[in-house]
Design a protein around this motif. Structure first.
Motif, PDB file in Angstrom:
ATOM      1  N   TYR A  55      36.260  44.902  39.433  1.00  0.00           N
ATOM      2  CA  TYR A  55      36.830  43.546  39.821  1.00  0.00           C
ATOM      3  C   TYR A  55      35.655  42.702  40.650  1.00  0.00           C
ATOM      4  O   TYR A  55      35.491  41.617  40.218  1.00  0.00           O
ATOM      5  CB  TYR A  55      38.032  43.708  40.591  1.00  0.00           C
ATOM      6  CG  TYR A  55      38.839  42.665  41.079  1.00  0.00           C
ATOM      7  CD1 TYR A  55      39.220  41.777  40.222  1.00  0.00           C
ATOM      8  CD2 TYR A  55      39.691  42.644  42.040  1.00  0.00           C
ATOM      9  CE1 TYR A  55      39.777  40.819  40.356  1.00  0.00           C
ATOM     10  CE2 TYR A  55      40.583  41.424  42.571  1.00  0.00           C
ATOM     11  CZ  TYR A  55      40.626  40.536  41.568  1.00  0.00           C
ATOM     12  OH  TYR A  55      41.851  39.666  41.622  1.00  0.00           O
ATOM     13  N   ASP A  56      35.096  43.127  41.538  1.00  0.00           N
ATOM     14  CA  ASP A  56      33.943  42.318  42.190  1.00  0.00           C
ATOM     15  C   ASP A  56      32.753  42.424  41.379  1.00  0.00           C
ATOM     16  O   ASP A  56      31.990  41.419  41.562  1.00  0.00           O
ATOM     17  CB  ASP A  56      33.862  42.906  43.697  1.00  0.00           C
ATOM     18  CG  ASP A  56      33.530  44.359  43.600  1.00  0.00           C
ATOM     19  OD1 ASP A  56      34.311  45.140  44.625  1.00  0.00           O
ATOM     20  OD2 ASP A  56      32.466  45.006  43.083  1.00  0.00           O
ATOM     21  N   LEU A  80      36.969  38.491  41.687  1.00  0.00           N
ATOM     22  CA  LEU A  80      37.693  38.655  42.946  1.00  0.00           C
ATOM     23  C   LEU A  80      37.473  37.143  43.911  1.00  0.00           C
ATOM     24  O   LEU A  80      36.535  36.844  44.478  1.00  0.00           O
ATOM     25  CB  LEU A  80      36.760  39.703  43.939  1.00  0.00           C
ATOM     26  CG  LEU A  80      37.213  40.131  45.299  1.00  0.00           C
ATOM     27  CD1 LEU A  80      38.747  40.309  45.510  1.00  0.00           C
ATOM     28  CD2 LEU A  80      36.530  41.115  45.708  1.00  0.00           C
ATOM     29  N   MET A 128      38.008  35.797  46.916  1.00  0.00           N
ATOM     30  CA  MET A 128      37.971  36.436  48.340  1.00  0.00           C
ATOM     31  C   MET A 128      39.030  35.698  49.389  1.00  0.00           C
ATOM     32  O   MET A 128      39.240  36.141  50.304  1.00  0.00           O
ATOM     33  CB  MET A 128      36.815  36.452  49.045  1.00  0.00           C
ATOM     34  CG  MET A 128      35.832  37.501  48.344  1.00  0.00           C
ATOM     35  SD  MET A 128      36.315  39.089  48.820  1.00  0.00           S
ATOM     36  CE  MET A 128      35.947  38.945  50.647  1.00  0.00           C
ATOM     37  N   GLN A 167      45.210  41.554  47.020  1.00  0.00           N
ATOM     38  CA  GLN A 167      43.840  41.376  46.172  1.00  0.00           C
ATOM     39  C   GLN A 167      43.952  39.827  45.315  1.00  0.00           C
ATOM     40  O   GLN A 167      42.957  39.254  45.376  1.00  0.00           O
ATOM     41  CB  GLN A 167      43.995  42.535  45.015  1.00  0.00           C
ATOM     42  CG  GLN A 167      42.885  42.614  44.083  1.00  0.00           C
ATOM     43  CD  GLN A 167      42.831  43.814  43.247  1.00  0.00           C
ATOM     44  OE1 GLN A 167      43.948  44.208  42.881  1.00  0.00           O
ATOM     45  NE2 GLN A 167      41.785  44.519  43.184  1.00  0.00           N
ATOM     46  N   GLN A 181      33.527  31.420  41.412  1.00  0.00           N
ATOM     47  CA  GLN A 181      32.703  32.240  41.287  1.00  0.00           C
ATOM     48  C   GLN A 181      31.301  31.409  41.984  1.00  0.00           C
ATOM     49  O   GLN A 181      30.396  31.301  41.146  1.00  0.00           O
ATOM     50  CB  GLN A 181      32.487  32.728  39.796  1.00  0.00           C
ATOM     51  CG  GLN A 181      33.547  33.794  39.353  1.00  0.00           C
ATOM     52  CD  GLN A 181      33.661  34.050  38.137  1.00  0.00           C
ATOM     53  OE1 GLN A 181      33.079  33.542  37.072  1.00  0.00           O
ATOM     54  NE2 GLN A 181      34.422  35.060  37.661  1.00  0.00           N
ATOM     55  N   PRO A 192      29.887  48.836  46.113  1.00  0.00           N
ATOM     56  CA  PRO A 192      30.171  47.684  45.517  1.00  0.00           C
ATOM     57  C   PRO A 192      28.989  47.604  44.629  1.00  0.00           C
ATOM     58  O   PRO A 192      27.787  47.707  44.540  1.00  0.00           O
ATOM     59  CB  PRO A 192      30.059  46.591  46.522  1.00  0.00           C
ATOM     60  CG  PRO A 192      30.185  47.180  47.798  1.00  0.00           C
ATOM     61  CD  PRO A 192      29.943  48.604  47.793  1.00  0.00           C
ATOM     62  N   HIS A 226      31.696  38.613  53.141  1.00  0.00           N
ATOM     63  CA  HIS A 226      32.314  39.651  52.177  1.00  0.00           C
ATOM     64  C   HIS A 226      32.097  41.028  52.440  1.00  0.00           C
ATOM     65  O   HIS A 226      32.683  41.902  51.932  1.00  0.00           O
ATOM     66  CB  HIS A 226      31.892  39.267  50.503  1.00  0.00           C
ATOM     67  CG  HIS A 226      32.431  37.621  50.138  1.00  0.00           C
ATOM     68  ND1 HIS A 226      31.886  37.489  49.027  1.00  0.00           N
ATOM     69  CD2 HIS A 226      32.913  36.988  50.967  1.00  0.00           C
ATOM     70  CE1 HIS A 226      32.368  36.100  49.071  1.00  0.00           C
ATOM     71  NE2 HIS A 226      32.873  35.693  50.084  1.00  0.00           N
ATOM     72  N   GLY A 250      37.296  46.337  45.676  1.00  0.00           N
ATOM     73  CA  GLY A 250      38.041  45.482  44.821  1.00  0.00           C
ATOM     74  C   GLY A 250      38.915  44.465  45.336  1.00  0.00           C
ATOM     75  O   GLY A 250      39.525  43.675  44.800  1.00  0.00           O
ATOM     76  N   SER A 287      35.392  42.634  49.147  1.00  0.00           N
ATOM     77  CA  SER A 287      34.171  43.262  48.529  1.00  0.00           C
ATOM     78  C   SER A 287      33.223  42.085  48.089  1.00  0.00           C
ATOM     79  O   SER A 287      33.647  41.191  47.645  1.00  0.00           O
ATOM     80  CB  SER A 287      34.672  44.366  47.482  1.00  0.00           C
ATOM     81  OG  SER A 287      33.381  44.759  47.015  1.00  0.00           O
ATOM     82  N   THR A 331      31.433  39.732  46.035  1.00  0.00           N
ATOM     83  CA  THR A 331      31.831  39.348  44.830  1.00  0.00           C
ATOM     84  C   THR A 331      30.771  38.683  43.951  1.00  0.00           C
ATOM     85  O   THR A 331      29.998  37.957  44.797  1.00  0.00           O
ATOM     86  CB  THR A 331      33.257  38.691  44.483  1.00  0.00           C
ATOM     87  OG1 THR A 331      33.791  38.548  43.243  1.00  0.00           O
ATOM     88  CG2 THR A 331      33.327  37.423  45.353  1.00  0.00           C
TER      89      THR A 331
END
Lengths: 195, 853
Positions: free
Chosen positions: B179-180, B185, B187, B196, B419, B475, B825, B832, B835, B837
């Motif tokens: 996921y990360d 993810l 955050m 999540q 992202q 991670p 983070h 996940g 974490s 990302t």
């Protein structure tokens, strides 16, 4: 009859040649009395002491990297989408079934694999010969007819392109020669069956 | 040349061999005598689930003729008509991958250099023995944690993926959460809501009256569900906020074009207007959020009840779980303790500044979070926001009022938006719009982040976590960086990761940031690479061993998605093709060879029976969500998971708002304590007071300029050298890199990767439509054909991710991107969930024309 026996044996031999190579095949080829190139090629490899080189070439051509240099399956040549197990494959399966055969359970490759198609021809000729020996000419000619249908609808259609790819891409003389032999033999056999 | 064959002598020789063959019974190796069967075998129909890494999870029926899948048909068997039919051209043409020329057929062992694609066929025994040998060797040399496993998107198959997680635990290897790794993810979810992620199922979109899509190209990436978005326009308004005039923007009632990565400023500007015009939901803020909590002016921390003279005695007597904290609010002229375990109405004052006496006798000034927010928002006037975002003042004012007065409000926060390095700040700012207006816990209201098919919907621990062994969570970005802190969930291996095991993913295209994976594979730093897949992807090509596996039409598994709440089976319509074996079987065989216990994997059963058994276990032990759901029910067709909302609808936080249950709801598979620690007040938290938040000035959401802490900091010259944003979008024609080799879909793209450029940017570089161009920076490069696109924003360059390297002349589009880690983070670590990302869009490049290759 002699010619039929030769055909029969040669289809069997060629079929064996498209299996992953092993010492047994090399010995078999070396043991033949012919001066044919295939035997020479095989002997070279025997003399080199291992079949590793042939296995590598075999893998490159027929097993993978990601794109097979010469996919050994009919459908790749006969279908538009370059797919495996296409309608043409199912048609081949149908013809096997018509002859009372099915794919052996431990064979995990597409049913239109070159080795299977060659073996199928071998089988049909063998049955033809058996019938002739029993003077059952109706059955014999039925098997002959099946050969004609199969070679026309399948093997004969895609073999030339396949063989050309092998000849072009093979790194060992062994596979170049096998491909050339297969192509020439099948072409000749088509002429024979049509004649 | 003596290779000229004369057939005469060839045949003459073979003739002797013939005699042998002719005398015995037929020596057939490949064919065997079959029954004289009828050739018109009746077709059979089997329902399965299309399960690539998207959120579709579309039911398909495979028509099987004579052992071969001849057609894939949309199942359209969902009890709710609005969900029917679902399934796109990718799913319909999946047959091209099942029977494609890239289909992996047998185990392969590498013979050439890494990445050369030179392999030899191996038997399963040989490949498994070889793999187990390598893994043992590496574990002995560096410790088991030097072996790193990635498991992608659990939702697409809880059984097979769970089997690999199980093996990883038994062997005490390292595991990376997909996921990360994927940047899926968002955050802001754990920071603000302690979960999540959440989302409205797509049927609920129809109940929204105002839908704001912040950077999610749903018409391209949510094909089976986007009809609900379009339908929602009948009763509500659809506003798309996107720098790019993408296809989704083109279908909106209103397109808000803003400068890339400025969404936080826009959302804060809107929030200011909502507060200024008193359009906020006072009761909601009082009862469900941290807005009334008092914050100390001296430290910036929330005031603790135990530090307040008049409350400390009472605070000592109140029993609360360790993950909670007692904060203070003010009402009716007195300070009071906010009970984190109750959301009952407090009539807390939202605004106010006070002086409070502490237990040490000193006094401090305190303010409510809401008051602090109002102060902070002073900077976000429509004028300033307009200058930052490029959105006209009038439009900002209008949409803010519309959003606040036309509920239920649905906010869609897309991955392309989060992202980025400061994606969390954008999420927190956008969430504020929903929080201020009280748009949670009711039909049609909420925030949806739709990336990935990730969220685990029920308890999977019984199948995923066998008793023995230990999972070492690291991670993925730490793996790339080659370092990382020890956490309660794992430690970074001293030697680094020396072996990579991946399934259901293609990291050598999709996660090859800054070319690190390929460099490590080439240098030998990665000593062993194992891939399980059904296609010869780029990652398979870079592997040492490849295990071929069946597709979702050749095995059993159970799936769930974020877009509809149905549990569905993958079922075998045909036998596993060629020599493929299921992941569960592979795991079991590896476990045996690694001398690990195998009883967990049903060793007495065949691989299909074992997968069915695991499915039954998952259903029986799945908790509330799967109660009374049996395998037989799922076998008959899709079965709706249970939720706390009426009719089992997926409505985020329904229970929290409706039944006043403290936040957060549990995020599977971790226990509640793991995530509840993020929300010590038991409420939606806008104000974060962990040290680093304070240091960074991010206690409350704030707009921060792009690249200051990343590209410009790493290389100040990048401002001039690399003036373009590099945005890697999701393609209509692929699911990430799945279907990259689908001939039908590639034909629709002219069989050519494209680079989308604004006309001015193209002109500046003498690039014309159709030219071959190269996107480059100091980390990597990738090539494609230029498309001059009036919809593309100036200062940007767009590339559709997912092309396998072979279509890019060996290039790698993610090699241009740096694996940035935002330190915030890393202050907690829950795999996940909280974490580091991936920030795929935090990347600067330039583009130049190249010769046609």
């Amino acid at each position: 009859m002699k010619h039929e026996k030769i055909r029969c044996g040669f289809y069997k031999l060629l079929s064996d040649c498209y299996h992953i190579p092993d010492e047994e095949l090399m010995k078999k080829l070396a043991g033949m009395e012919t001066a044919g190139n295939m035997r020479n090629a095989a002997r070279i490899n025997i003399e080199s002491g291992d079949v590793e080189e042939l296995i590598l070439d075999y893998s490159r051509l027929f097993v993978g990297p990601y794109q097979l240099l010469a996919p050994p399956y009919g459908s790749v040549y006969m279908e538009n989408g370059n797919t495996v197990i296409g309608n043409s494959t199912l048609d081949a399966v149908k013809l096997y079934r018509d002859a009372g055969l099915e794919i052996s359970g431990n064979f995990k490759q597409p049913p239109d694999h070159i080795a299977v198609e060659l073996e199928f021809m071998y089988y049909l000729i063998l049955k033809e010969l058996e019938a002739v020996e029993k003077s059952d000419y109706d059955t014999a000619s039925a098997y002959l007819e099946q050969q004609k249908v199969f070679i026309k609808r399948h093997l004969g259609v895609w073999l030339p392109e396949f063989a050309e790819r092998v000849e072009k891409e093979a790194q060992t003389r062994f596979y170049r020669d096998i491909a050339k032999s297969t192509k020439e033999f099948v072409e000749e056999d088509i002429r024979y069956l049509e004649g | 040349m003596d290779s000229k064959l004369t057939r005469r002598n060839f045949l003459k020789g073979v003739g002797t061999a013939v005699v042998l063959a002719g005398t015995g019974a037929p020596q057939l190796k490949l064919l065997k005598s079959g029954k004289a069967q009828e050739n018109s075998v009746k077709p059979i129909f089997v329902r399965s689930t299309c399960s690539p890494n998207d959120t579709g999870a579309c039911g398909y029926v495979a028509r099987v003729d004579d052992g071969r899948i001849s057609t894939l048909i949309q199942a359209a068997d969902y009890p709710e008509e609005d969900y029917n039919p679902r399934g796109c051209l990718k799913g319909l043409s999946f047959i091209n991958l099942i029977y494609g020329k890239d289909r992996l057929k047998y185990p392969l062992i590498r013979t050439g250099p890494r990445g050369s694609g030179e392999f030899r066929k191996a038997s399963w025994d040989e490949a498994l023995d070889y793999t187990a040998g390598k893994l043992k060797e590496i574990a002995n040399k560096y410790g088991p944690e030097a072996i790193g496993v990635t498991v992608q998107v659990a939702g697409t198959g809880f059984v097979q993926k769970g089997a690999l997680v199980g093996l990883t635990k038994l062997a005490s290897w390292t595991i990376h959460h997909g996921y990360d790794q994927n940047g899926d993810l968002p955050m802001f979810w754990p920071m603000t809501f302690g979960v999540q992620s959440e989302e409205l199922e797509s049927l609920e979109w129809l109940n929204s009256r105002y839908t704001m899509v912040f950077g999610s190209n749903m018409l391209q990436t949510r094909l089976p569900d986007v009809k609900q978005l379009i339908k929602s326009k009948n009763k509500g308004k659809l506003v798309v906020i996107d720098p790019d005039y993408c296809i989704t923007a083109s279908r909106a009632d209103e397109w808000v074009s803003l400068k890339a990565d400025t969404d936080a400023a826009l959302a804060l500007g809107m929030s200011k207007i909502i507060i200024d015009k008193k359009l906020y939901d006072e009761q909601f803020l009082q009862d469900f959020t941290d807005m009334p909590i008092l914050v100390r002016e001296d430290t910036g921390k929330r005031l603790l009840a135990k530090d307040v003279k008049e409350l400390s005695g009472k605070a000592r007597t109140m029993e609360i779980p360790a993950y909670r904290e007692l904060f203070v609010f003010h009402n009716e002229n007195k300070f009071a303790i906010l009970n984190p375990e109750s959301l009952q109405s407090t009539n807390a004052e939202l605004k106010g500044e006070y002086t409070v006496e502490l237990t040490d006798g000193s006094s401090v000034k305190v303010k409510t979070v809401f008051e602090k927010l109002i102060e902070q928002l002073k900077d976000y006037t429509p004028g300033r926001v307009s200058a930052i975002t490029g959105v006209p003042e009038e439009q900002i004012r209008r949409i803010a009022v519309e959003a606040a007065t036309n509920g239920p409000l649905h906010l869609v926060y897309g991955a392309s938006n989060y992202q980025w390095y400061h994606g969390d700040l954008k999420g927190r700012a956008i969430a504020l719009i929903g929080i201020l207006t009280g748009n949670f816990g009711k039909s049609g209201a909420g925030i949806s982040t739709l990336a990935g098919q990730y969220r685990i919907r029920s308890d999977v621990t019984k199948w995923w976590y066998p008793k023995e062994g230990k999972l070492n969570w690291v991670p993925y970005l730490h793996f790339l960086k080659g370092k990382g802190k020890t956490t309660p969930y794992g430690k970074f291996p001293e030697s680094g990761i020396k072996a990579m095991i991946s399934g259901w993913g293609n990291p050598f295209d999709q996660h090859n940031m800054a070319n690190i994976l390929r460099d490590r594979a080439t240098s030998g730093e990665l000593e062993f690479i194992l891939t399980m897949d059904f296609s010869m992807t780029t990652s398979a090509q870079w592997s040492d061993v490849i295990f071929p596996v069946p597709t979702w039409y050749e095995k059993f598994d159970i799936t769930a998605t974020v877009l509809h709440p149905y549990l569905q089976l993958q079922q075998p319509a045909i036998k596993p093709l060629f020599e493929t074996r299921t992941e569960l079987w592979i795991v079991r065989e590896l476990a045996k060879r690694l001398d690990l216990p195998v009883d967990h994997f049903y060793p007495e059963l065949g691989e299909n029976e074992a997968a069915v058994k695991a499915t039954e276990l998952l259903l029986e032990t799945g908790g509330f969500e799967t109660r009374n759901i049996t395998f037989d029910m799922v076998k008959k067709g899709p079965v709706r998971l249970h939720s706390r909302a009426p009719n089992d609808r997926q409505i985020p936080f329904y229970e929290q708002i409706h039944d006043r249950v403290p936040f957060p709801p549990r995020s599977y598979p971790v226990p509640l304590e793991a995530t509840a620690q993020f929300l010590k007040s038991g409420r939606i938290e806008l104000y974060k007071d962990e040290e680093l938040f304070i240091e960074e000035g991010e206690q409350l959401p704030v707009y921060k300029e792009t690249f200051l802490e990343t590209e410009y900091k790493q290389d100040p010259a990048s401002r001039e050298k690399y003036p373009l944003h590099y945005i890697t979008k999701n393609s209509l024609y692929r699911v990430h890199s799945t279907h990259s080799n689908n001939p039908w879909l590639n034909e629709l793209q002219g069989d050519m990767p494209k680079v989308y450029l604004n006309a001015e940017e193209a002109k500046l570089r003498s690039i014309e439509h159709g030219d071959m161009v190269e996107i480059y920076n100091n980390r990597g490069k990738v090539q494609g054909q230029a498309v001059i696109d009036p919809g593309s924003l100036k200062g940007s360059c767009y590339f559709y991710q997912g092309w396998w390297s072979r279509y890019l002349g060996g290039g790698s589009y993610n090699s241009l991107i740096e694996p940035w880690i935002k330190p915030l983070h890393e202050i907690y670590f829950v795999p996940g969930i909280w974490s580091p990302t991936t920030a795929w869009n935090e990347c600067l490049v330039n583009v130049r024309k190249v010769n046609k290759s």
